[in-house]
Design an enzyme around this catalytic site. Structure first.
Site, mmCIF file in Angstrom:
data_model
loop_
_atom_site.group_PDB
_atom_site.id
_atom_site.type_symbol
_atom_site.label_atom_id
_atom_site.label_comp_id
_atom_site.label_asym_id
_atom_site.label_seq_id
_atom_site.Cartn_x
_atom_site.Cartn_y
_atom_site.Cartn_z
ATOM 1 N N LYS A 213 -6.952 -4.809 -3.304
ATOM 2 C CA LYS A 213 -7.724 -5.393 -2.200
ATOM 3 C C LYS A 213 -8.685 -4.363 -1.601
ATOM 4 C CE LYS A 213 -4.063 -4.240 1.091
ATOM 5 N NZ LYS A 213 -4.789 -3.311 1.978
ATOM 6 N N CYS B 19 -2.123 -2.791 7.607
ATOM 7 C CA CYS B 19 -2.077 -3.666 6.434
ATOM 8 C C CYS B 19 -0.802 -4.503 6.361
ATOM 9 C CB CYS B 19 -2.278 -2.837 5.168
ATOM 10 S SG CYS B 19 -3.961 -2.172 5.087
ATOM 11 N N ASP C 61 0.780 -1.251 0.000
ATOM 12 C CA ASP C 61 0.000 0.000 0.000
ATOM 13 C C ASP C 61 0.810 1.299 0.000
ATOM 14 O OD1 ASP C 61 -1.876 -2.002 0.291
ATOM 15 O OD2 ASP C 61 -2.896 -1.123 2.002
#
Ligand SMILES: [Zn+2]
Length: 236
Positions: free
Chosen positions: A122, A176, A9
């Site tokens: 995602k 994450c 990310d």
């Protein structure tokens, strides 16, 4: 031993100065992550991207006031998997971030993406949070519901390449990256989190708690100049 690097990310919305959910110092990780990306010891280099629809459950403005302040408030989220609807989880609310197709969802240009072999998008199912690149917040992995939340079956992709070891970096270390590293361990892989290549939403006490969870799950917290990374390219 075959190793994969998962860059989690590293997107505009998670980076200062303009990201809507900016993690302190996230952009400064780029040189460390680029050095790892150029390490010939990795068989597979993966980048995950949060990719939410505008009506995503984690977005604070999608919930009624007054208990809808980002970072501060939590909601009860139900498992969207068929037959499991009674299972609930406490979900933290976030500012709107990484909406699919927007600038905020793009990987920052400082990351050298030429060596990325595989992208994982995602969090695509509006009904459920997905911090980990493997599974949603309820651990749905192979269920139909997870296929609507993520566009790659990551466990399968790693198995296909014979990966035994996974190194996770990026943001946020306490969300994450942590959950991706824990799920890698649950998938039976040796899982490492490279501490100097992550930044956290809640550094300090929050990160210390996250490290305890990581260790309990069997994830090794290492450094980019340590022997585990050094051993990949034969430089220890
Ligand atoms: Zn998100």
């Amino acid at each position: 031993m075959k190793a994969a690097l998962i860059v989690v990310d590293m997107q505009e919305d998670f980076c200062p100065p303009n990201g809507s959910l900016a993690v302190n110092e996230a952009r400064t990780l780029a040189p460390t992550i680029n050095t790892l990306l150029s390490n010939p010891g990795f068989t597979l280099r993966i980048a995950s991207q949060d990719s939410h629809p505008p009506n995503h459950i984690s977005f604070a403005p999608n919930h009624p006031p007054p208990n809808n302040l980002p970072f501060e408030h939590f909601i009860e989220m139900s498992n969207p998997a068929a037959g499991k609807e009674t299972e609930t989880k406490r979900q933290r609310l976030w500012p709107i971030h990484c909406v699919e197709g927007t600038k905020g969802a793009e990987i920052i240009p400082e990351i050298d993406t030429k060596n990325i072999d595989l992208y994982v998008r995602k969090g695509m199912d509006a009904r459920v949070e997905m911090y980990s690149a493997f599974a949603d917040a309820f651990g749905n992995l192979d269920a139909e519901v997870n296929r609507s939340s993520v566009d790659v079956h990551l466990k399968g992709a790693l198995e296909e390449k014979g990966i035994t070891d996974v190194f996770c970096v990026g943001v946020a270390g306490d969300y994450c990256v942590k959950y991706t590293a824990i799920d890698a361990a649950r998938a039976g892989l040796r899982s490492y989190l490279v501490e100097d290549a992550v930044r956290c939403v809640d550094p300090g006490v929050g990160w210390e708690e996250a490290k305890r969870e990581l260790r309990e799950a069997g994830v090794l917290v290492v450094r980019s100049d340590g022997p585990e990374v050094g051993g990949l390219s034969g430089v220890v």
